[in-house]
Design an enzyme around this catalytic site. Structure first.
Site, PDB file in Angstrom:
ATOM      1  N   SER A 141     -10.526  -0.450   3.239  1.00 56.04           N
ATOM      2  CA  SER A 141      -9.836  -0.597   4.498  1.00 56.04           C
ATOM      3  C   SER A 141      -9.495   0.673   5.093  1.00 56.04           C
ATOM      4  CB  SER A 141      -8.805  -1.416   4.284  1.00 56.04           C
ATOM      5  OG  SER A 141      -8.833  -2.491   4.075  1.00 56.04           O
ATOM      6  N   ARG A 167       0.725  -1.310  -0.056  1.00 51.61           N
ATOM      7  CA  ARG A 167      -0.064   0.088   0.021  1.00 51.61           C
ATOM      8  C   ARG A 167       0.864   1.350  -0.054  1.00 51.61           C
ATOM      9  NH1 ARG A 167      -2.968  -3.865  -0.737  1.00 51.61           N
ATOM     10  NH2 ARG A 167      -4.960  -3.899  -0.072  1.00 51.61           N
ATOM     11  N   GLU A 170      -4.754   3.790   6.119  1.00 53.49           N
ATOM     12  CA  GLU A 170      -4.400   3.739   4.746  1.00 53.49           C
ATOM     13  C   GLU A 170      -4.943   4.821   3.938  1.00 53.49           C
ATOM     14  OE1 GLU A 170      -5.576  -0.134   2.591  1.00 53.49           O
ATOM     15  OE2 GLU A 170      -6.493   1.260   1.159  1.00 53.49           O
TER      16      GLU A 170
HETATM   17  P1  FAD Z   1      -8.627   8.883  -5.301  1.00 57.58           P
HETATM   18  O1  FAD Z   1      -9.254   8.377  -3.966  1.00 57.58           O
HETATM   19  O2  FAD Z   1      -9.365   9.780  -6.215  1.00 57.58           O
HETATM   20  O3  FAD Z   1      -7.046   9.183  -4.716  1.00 57.58           O
HETATM   21  C1  FAD Z   1      -6.333   8.721  -3.878  1.00 57.58           C
HETATM   22  C2  FAD Z   1      -5.006   9.217  -4.013  1.00 57.58           C
HETATM   23  O4  FAD Z   1      -4.120   9.460  -4.997  1.00 57.58           O
HETATM   24  C3  FAD Z   1      -5.034  10.823  -3.665  1.00 57.58           C
HETATM   25  O5  FAD Z   1      -3.999  11.052  -2.790  1.00 57.58           O
HETATM   26  C4  FAD Z   1      -4.961  11.443  -5.128  1.00 57.58           C
HETATM   27  O6  FAD Z   1      -4.569  12.707  -4.918  1.00 57.58           O
HETATM   28  C5  FAD Z   1      -4.066  10.559  -5.665  1.00 57.58           C
HETATM   29  N1  FAD Z   1      -4.326  10.316  -7.004  1.00 57.58           N
HETATM   30  C6  FAD Z   1      -5.416   9.755  -7.697  1.00 57.58           C
HETATM   31  N2  FAD Z   1      -5.237   9.926  -8.975  1.00 57.58           N
HETATM   32  C7  FAD Z   1      -4.221  10.504  -9.276  1.00 57.58           C
HETATM   33  C8  FAD Z   1      -3.103  10.865 -10.500  1.00 57.58           C
HETATM   34  N3  FAD Z   1      -3.682  10.518 -11.694  1.00 57.58           N
HETATM   35  N4  FAD Z   1      -1.940  11.446 -10.461  1.00 57.58           N
HETATM   36  C9  FAD Z   1      -1.567  11.544  -8.947  1.00 57.58           C
HETATM   37  N5  FAD Z   1      -2.178  11.178  -7.724  1.00 57.58           N
HETATM   38  C10 FAD Z   1      -3.443  10.975  -7.957  1.00 57.58           C
HETATM   39  N6  FAD Z   1      -7.549  -0.648  -2.339  1.00 57.58           N
HETATM   40  C11 FAD Z   1      -6.782  -1.701  -2.600  1.00 57.58           C
HETATM   41  O7  FAD Z   1      -5.462  -1.407  -2.706  1.00 57.58           O
HETATM   42  N7  FAD Z   1      -7.321  -2.945  -2.440  1.00 57.58           N
HETATM   43  C12 FAD Z   1      -8.473  -3.287  -2.166  1.00 57.58           C
HETATM   44  O8  FAD Z   1      -8.719  -4.311  -2.089  1.00 57.58           O
HETATM   45  C13 FAD Z   1      -9.423  -1.878  -2.142  1.00 57.58           C
HETATM   46  N8  FAD Z   1     -10.868  -2.123  -1.761  1.00 57.58           N
HETATM   47  C14 FAD Z   1     -11.551  -1.306  -1.484  1.00 57.58           C
HETATM   48  C15 FAD Z   1     -12.811  -1.436  -1.591  1.00 57.58           C
HETATM   49  C16 FAD Z   1     -13.726  -0.148  -1.290  1.00 57.58           C
HETATM   50  C17 FAD Z   1     -15.282  -0.780  -0.954  1.00 57.58           C
HETATM   51  C18 FAD Z   1     -13.361   0.984  -1.498  1.00 57.58           C
HETATM   52  C19 FAD Z   1     -14.328   2.022  -1.276  1.00 57.58           C
HETATM   53  C20 FAD Z   1     -12.077   1.313  -1.630  1.00 57.58           C
HETATM   54  C21 FAD Z   1     -10.962   0.102  -1.897  1.00 57.58           C
HETATM   55  N9  FAD Z   1      -9.415   0.452  -1.974  1.00 57.58           N
HETATM   56  C22 FAD Z   1      -8.859  -0.728  -1.955  1.00 57.58           C
HETATM   57  C23 FAD Z   1      -8.934   1.784  -1.884  1.00 57.58           C
HETATM   58  C24 FAD Z   1      -9.117   2.443  -3.445  1.00 57.58           C
HETATM   59  O9  FAD Z   1     -10.049   1.797  -4.310  1.00 57.58           O
HETATM   60  C25 FAD Z   1      -7.768   2.313  -4.135  1.00 57.58           C
HETATM   61  O10 FAD Z   1      -7.033   3.015  -3.419  1.00 57.58           O
HETATM   62  C26 FAD Z   1      -8.207   2.980  -5.507  1.00 57.58           C
HETATM   63  O11 FAD Z   1      -6.882   3.013  -6.242  1.00 57.58           O
HETATM   64  C27 FAD Z   1      -8.354   4.747  -5.359  1.00 57.58           C
HETATM   65  O12 FAD Z   1      -8.482   4.872  -6.542  1.00 57.58           O
HETATM   66  P2  FAD Z   1      -9.273   6.644  -6.999  1.00 57.58           P
HETATM   67  O13 FAD Z   1      -9.206   6.887  -8.077  1.00 57.58           O
HETATM   68  O14 FAD Z   1     -10.512   6.598  -6.230  1.00 57.58           O
HETATM   69  O15 FAD Z   1      -8.341   7.327  -5.940  1.00 57.58           O
HETATM   70  N1  EPU Z   2     -10.707 -10.135  10.377  1.00 60.50           N
HETATM   71  C1  EPU Z   2     -11.257 -10.561  11.481  1.00 60.50           C
HETATM   72  N2  EPU Z   2     -12.495  -9.581  11.649  1.00 60.50           N
HETATM   73  C2  EPU Z   2     -12.658  -8.731  10.624  1.00 60.50           C
HETATM   74  C3  EPU Z   2     -11.986  -8.528   9.526  1.00 60.50           C
HETATM   75  C4  EPU Z   2     -10.911  -9.373   9.349  1.00 60.50           C
HETATM   76  O1  EPU Z   2     -11.104 -11.137  12.578  1.00 60.50           O
HETATM   77  O2  EPU Z   2     -13.898  -7.994  11.206  1.00 60.50           O
HETATM   78  C5  EPU Z   2      -9.492 -11.213  10.252  1.00 60.50           C
HETATM   79  C6  EPU Z   2      -9.907 -12.509   9.694  1.00 60.50           C
HETATM   80  O3  EPU Z   2      -8.933 -13.329  10.432  1.00 60.50           O
HETATM   81  C7  EPU Z   2      -9.398 -12.615   8.271  1.00 60.50           C
HETATM   82  C8  EPU Z   2      -8.188 -11.840   8.332  1.00 60.50           C
HETATM   83  O4  EPU Z   2      -8.514 -10.740   9.120  1.00 60.50           O
HETATM   84  O5  EPU Z   2      -9.126 -13.908   7.729  1.00 60.50           O
HETATM   85  C9  EPU Z   2      -8.012 -11.155   6.784  1.00 60.50           C
HETATM   86  O6  EPU Z   2      -9.464 -10.506   6.437  1.00 60.50           O
HETATM   87  P1  EPU Z   2      -9.626 -10.112   4.964  1.00 60.50           P
HETATM   88  O7  EPU Z   2      -9.365 -11.251   4.164  1.00 60.50           O
HETATM   89  O8  EPU Z   2     -11.116  -9.515   4.805  1.00 60.50           O
HETATM   90  O9  EPU Z   2      -8.838  -9.234   4.697  1.00 60.50           O
HETATM   91  P2  EPU Z   2      -8.200  -7.730   5.219  1.00 60.50           P
HETATM   92  O10 EPU Z   2      -6.756  -8.161   5.816  1.00 60.50           O
HETATM   93  O11 EPU Z   2      -9.206  -7.251   6.388  1.00 60.50           O
HETATM   94  C10 EPU Z   2      -6.846  -6.975   2.804  1.00 60.50           C
HETATM   95  C11 EPU Z   2      -6.770  -5.554   2.483  1.00 60.50           C
HETATM   96  C12 EPU Z   2      -8.160  -5.505   1.314  1.00 60.50           C
HETATM   97  C13 EPU Z   2      -8.328  -6.573   0.388  1.00 60.50           C
HETATM   98  C14 EPU Z   2      -8.272  -7.926   1.078  1.00 60.50           C
HETATM   99  C15 EPU Z   2      -8.092  -9.135   0.156  1.00 60.50           C
HETATM  100  C16 EPU Z   2      -5.366  -4.168   3.675  1.00 60.50           C
HETATM  101  C17 EPU Z   2      -5.229  -2.877   4.801  1.00 60.50           C
HETATM  102  N3  EPU Z   2      -6.678  -4.493   3.171  1.00 60.50           N
HETATM  103  O12 EPU Z   2      -8.058  -6.697   4.106  1.00 60.50           O
HETATM  104  O13 EPU Z   2      -7.804  -4.277   0.720  1.00 60.50           O
HETATM  105  O14 EPU Z   2      -9.441  -6.306  -0.495  1.00 60.50           O
HETATM  106  O15 EPU Z   2      -7.100  -8.173   1.956  1.00 60.50           O
HETATM  107  O16 EPU Z   2      -6.912  -9.291  -0.144  1.00 60.50           O
HETATM  108  O17 EPU Z   2      -4.447  -4.694   3.299  1.00 60.50           O
HETATM  109  C18 EPU Z   2      -8.154  -1.737   0.861  1.00 60.50           C
HETATM  110  O18 EPU Z   2      -6.969  -1.773   0.806  1.00 60.50           O
HETATM  111  O19 EPU Z   2      -8.835  -0.875   0.864  1.00 60.50           O
HETATM  112  C19 EPU Z   2      -8.938  -3.101   0.850  1.00 60.50           C
HETATM  113  C20 EPU Z   2     -10.245  -3.453   0.938  1.00 60.50           C
END
Ligand code: FAD
Ligand code: EPU
Length: 344
Positions: free
Chosen positions: A244, A170, A340
């Site tokens: 997250s 991240r 994050e």
């Molecule tokens: P924004 O929120 O618009 O911007 C994020 C940051 O990047 C800001 O600092 C912004 O200024 C900068 N930025 C954006 N675009 C540019 C650009 N073109 N050039 C320079 N800087 C820029 N993230 C994960 O890694 N894994 C996940 O599984 C995951 N699951 C998610 C699930 C949900 C339901 C939600 C709401 C979010 C999740 N995220 C996850 C976080 C998010 O989706 C990612 O970080 C995504 O890449 C953000 O994209 P955005 O375009 O919305 O960025």
């Molecule tokens: N867990 C709990 N309680 C909860 C949630 C999680 O006990 O309420 C424990 C469980 O043991 C579970 C473990 O956490 O097995 C991992 O949970 P999960 O698989 O849901 O993944 P996570 O670690 O919570 C990360 C990323 C997600 C990504 C998923 C799948 C980070 C900070 N988050 O979540 O990314 O989608 O793994 O790979 O690394 C994001 O970055 O926004 C994001 C959603």
């Protein structure tokens, strides 16, 4: 409203539709860009020379704690182009404003493998390298070839390869020493013509069994991941959130062994550097936050790592809640959580 030739710049403009946390706040100036010429034209205006600038894609990884007293630029650079291919790979250049999941679907349709495990992550291509998005055993860096970014100081587009980006968990150079200095305009991916299926992470295999899948393909892996994600992550169109809120913390093996004596069930996995990664969701759940609400915000009932806005919460309220969570995890486990989400 101000007109800059062919572009429009809005004043005191609502950012409500431009952040998935659904915070009601505004930007002093706001403009959309759909070409690099528009971007350079906008940034060359004297009015904005000393103004704070914020690029937004989908707004799915930001939390506004106050109005943004500067220029918000909504990136709408579009287009996907195949730039090269060889026997094994396809090189795909996607503009920064392309929707991330739209790119995933485009690759799946064409049978180009590598990003299917990153299905359904909200946001745009341009933000994906910023925190090296990751999910289900794959990170952006695994399929990354290069990116192009406009340097605000040097007023020119610069190419970055993978090592220039210093990708981490991240993390990238764009969150650290180059923070706010570049606008990413496109990302080039190196995708595989023959897939290497990754199904060992989390509940993927269980979900494939439930779906009664006999023949693996990138299509079915994507579908399994979409199902898993939809079952535990809130849909931002229905409930404000930014995924997250915290990162999963990394601790030393020695510290882990001490913790494990006190908490034998502690959720964790080992890293190749000998350290241990803890599941922040587990730590937060043990502190009894899961499903709890304070005012208009709270901790999601199915995923303790996700803070949600039930409607009308301010960014400051959400930040305060995150601070309380941080402190209780520190108090119970002596582990520091790191946010994050980008706080503004
Ligand atoms: P924004 O929120 O618009 O911007 C994020 C940051 O990047 C800001 O600092 C912004 O200024 C900068 N930025 C954006 N675009 C540019 C650009 N073109 N050039 C320079 N800087 C820029 N993230 C994960 O890694 N894994 C996940 O599984 C995951 N699951 C998610 C699930 C949900 C339901 C939600 C709401 C979010 C999740 N995220 C996850 C976080 C998010 O989706 C990612 O970080 C995504 O890449 C953000 O994209 P955005 O375009 O919305 O960025
Ligand atoms: N867990 C709990 N309680 C909860 C949630 C999680 O006990 O309420 C424990 C469980 O043991 C579970 C473990 O956490 O097995 C991992 O949970 P999960 O698989 O849901 O993944 P996570 O670690 O919570 C990360 C990323 C997600 C990504 C998923 C799948 C980070 C900070 N988050 O979540 O990314 O989608 O793994 O790979 O690394 C994001 O970055 O926004 C994001 C959603």
């Amino acid at each position: 409203m101000l007109f800059l030739g062919f572009m429009t710049i809005e004043n005191n403009f609502s950012l409500f539709p431009f952040n998935t946390f659904k915070i009601d706040c505004s930007a002093r100036w706001f403009s959309k860009i759909s070409t690099i010429q528009e971007l350079t034209h906008l940034l060359s205006q004297n009015e904005f020379t000393n103004a704070d600038k914020l690029i937004v894609g989908g707004g799915s990884n930001i939390l506004f704690t106050k109005n943004f007293d500067g220029l918000v630029i909504k990136n709408e650079l579009l287009g996907i182009e195949k730039t090269n291919e060889d026997e094994k790979h396809v090189y795909l250049k996607a503009s920064a404003g392309v929707g991330w999941h739209q790119l995933v679907l485009f690759c799946i349709e064409n049978n180009w493998a590598g990003i299917e495990n990153l299905s359904l992550i909200p946001g745009c291509v341009g933000a994906a390298p910023i925190q090296n998005i990751g999910a289900y055993g794959v990170e952006l860096k695994d399929v990354f070839h290069s990116l192009e970014a406009y340097s605000v100081a040097d007023k020119k587009v610069i190419q970055f390869n993978s090592s220039d980006c210093e990708f981490g968990y991240r993390d990238s150079v764009f969150k650290n020493k180059y923070k706010n200095q570049f606008v990413i305009t496109s990302v080039t991916f190196k995708l595989n013509k023959t897939p290497h299926f990754k199904t060992s992470y989390g509940a993927i295999e269980q979900e494939l069994d439930r779906m009664n899948i006999k023949d693996l393909s990138i299509q079915v892996i994507s579908k399994a991941i979409v199902n898993i994600r939809s079952s535990k992550l809130p849909n931002p169109d229905l409930l404000g959130n930014a995924g997250s809120f915290f990162k999963n913390p990394e601790i030393s093996l020695r510290k882990f062994e001490e913790l494990q004596k006190r908490f034998p069930e502690i959720s964790h996995y080992s890293l190749s550097n000998g350290n241990i990664k803890l599941a922040a969701g587990w730590l937060i759940e043990q502190c009894k936050w899961k499903g709890k609400s304070i005012g208009n915000c709270g901790v999601h009932q199915h995923q303790a790592l996700v803070i949600v806005n039930y409607g009308g919460a301010t960014g400051a309220e959400i930040f305060d809640l995150s601070e309380q969570i941080l402190q209780s995890v520190k108090h119970k486990f002596d582990v520091e959580l790191e946010r994050e989400v980008n706080i503004l």
